[in-house]
Design a protein around this motif. Structure first.
Motif, PDB file in Angstrom:
ATOM      1  N   UNK A 147       0.822  -1.195   0.000  1.00 46.99           N
ATOM      2  CA  UNK A 147       0.000   0.000   0.000  1.00 46.99           C
ATOM      3  C   UNK A 147       0.862   1.254   0.000  1.00 46.99           C
ATOM      4  N   UNK A 148       1.905   1.307   0.843  1.00 45.98           N
ATOM      5  CA  UNK A 148       2.762   2.486   0.919  1.00 45.98           C
ATOM      6  C   UNK A 148       3.443   2.767  -0.410  1.00 45.98           C
ATOM      7  N   UNK A 149       3.932   1.725  -1.054  1.00 44.99           N
ATOM      8  CA  UNK A 149       4.611   1.908  -2.333  1.00 44.99           C
ATOM      9  C   UNK A 149       3.618   2.377  -3.393  1.00 44.99           C
ATOM     10  N   UNK A 150       2.418   1.837  -3.387  1.00 46.48           N
ATOM     11  CA  UNK A 150       1.402   2.261  -4.352  1.00 46.48           C
ATOM     12  C   UNK A 150       1.047   3.730  -4.151  1.00 46.48           C
ATOM     13  N   UNK A 151       0.921   4.148  -2.916  1.00 49.45           N
ATOM     14  CA  UNK A 151       0.605   5.552  -2.623  1.00 49.45           C
ATOM     15  C   UNK A 151       1.728   6.463  -3.083  1.00 49.45           C
TER      16      UNK A 151
ATOM     17  N   UNK B 144       8.494   8.896 -13.332  1.00 46.82           N
ATOM     18  CA  UNK B 144       8.585   7.442 -13.192  1.00 46.82           C
ATOM     19  C   UNK B 144       9.916   6.970 -12.611  1.00 46.82           C
ATOM     20  N   UNK B 145      11.020   7.628 -12.956  1.00 49.42           N
ATOM     21  CA  UNK B 145      12.318   7.232 -12.411  1.00 49.42           C
ATOM     22  C   UNK B 145      12.351   7.457 -10.898  1.00 49.42           C
ATOM     23  N   UNK B 146      11.763   8.562 -10.437  1.00 48.26           N
ATOM     24  CA  UNK B 146      11.697   8.833  -8.992  1.00 48.26           C
ATOM     25  C   UNK B 146      10.854   7.775  -8.292  1.00 48.26           C
ATOM     26  N   UNK B 147       9.733   7.404  -8.884  1.00 48.95           N
ATOM     27  CA  UNK B 147       8.857   6.390  -8.294  1.00 48.95           C
ATOM     28  C   UNK B 147       9.579   5.047  -8.201  1.00 48.95           C
ATOM     29  N   UNK B 148      10.310   4.657  -9.252  1.00 49.90           N
ATOM     30  CA  UNK B 148      11.068   3.405  -9.230  1.00 49.90           C
ATOM     31  C   UNK B 148      12.180   3.448  -8.182  1.00 49.90           C
ATOM     32  N   UNK B 149      12.888   4.570  -8.110  1.00 51.05           N
ATOM     33  CA  UNK B 149      13.964   4.700  -7.121  1.00 51.05           C
ATOM     34  C   UNK B 149      13.410   4.615  -5.705  1.00 51.05           C
ATOM     35  N   UNK B 150      12.272   5.283  -5.463  1.00 51.51           N
ATOM     36  CA  UNK B 150      11.661   5.229  -4.137  1.00 51.51           C
ATOM     37  C   UNK B 150      11.228   3.808  -3.803  1.00 51.51           C
ATOM     38  N   UNK B 151      10.597   3.128  -4.745  1.00 52.53           N
ATOM     39  CA  UNK B 151      10.148   1.750  -4.517  1.00 52.53           C
ATOM     40  C   UNK B 151      11.346   0.834  -4.238  1.00 52.53           C
ATOM     41  N   UNK B 152      12.434   1.017  -4.966  1.00 50.48           N
ATOM     42  CA  UNK B 152      13.634   0.212  -4.750  1.00 50.48           C
ATOM     43  C   UNK B 152      14.195   0.442  -3.345  1.00 50.48           C
TER      44      UNK B 152
END
Length: 69
Positions: A1-5, A14-22
């Motif tokens: 849930x946190x990663x989806x939010x 998108x690169x920021x979202x991928x880096x944060x998820x990683x």
């Protein structure tokens, strides 16, 4: 849930979202957490089953420069 939010919040990059998820997954799922994580604050809590537990509410992470890059 946190990663989806966070993906929703970071959807413009998108690169920021991928880096944060990683980073998030590394912090939560890495089998080597003890090598780069220092727990700095815990609280007492009670599980839904009524069992007393400790919960981590604050920690520090230390990463190698090549991971940060």
């Amino acid at each position: 849930l946190s990663v989806a939010l966070s993906g929703t919040v970071l959807s413009r990059c998108p690169a920021c979202a991928r880096n944060f998820a990683n980073l998030y997954c590394n912090n939560i799922c890495s089998p080597d957490q003890s090598l780069f994580t220092n727990v700095t604050r815990v609280i007492n809590r009670t599980s839904p089953q009524g069992t007393p537990q400790l919960a981590v509410v604050e920690y520090q992470c230390f990463y190698r420069q090549d991971f940060a890059d």
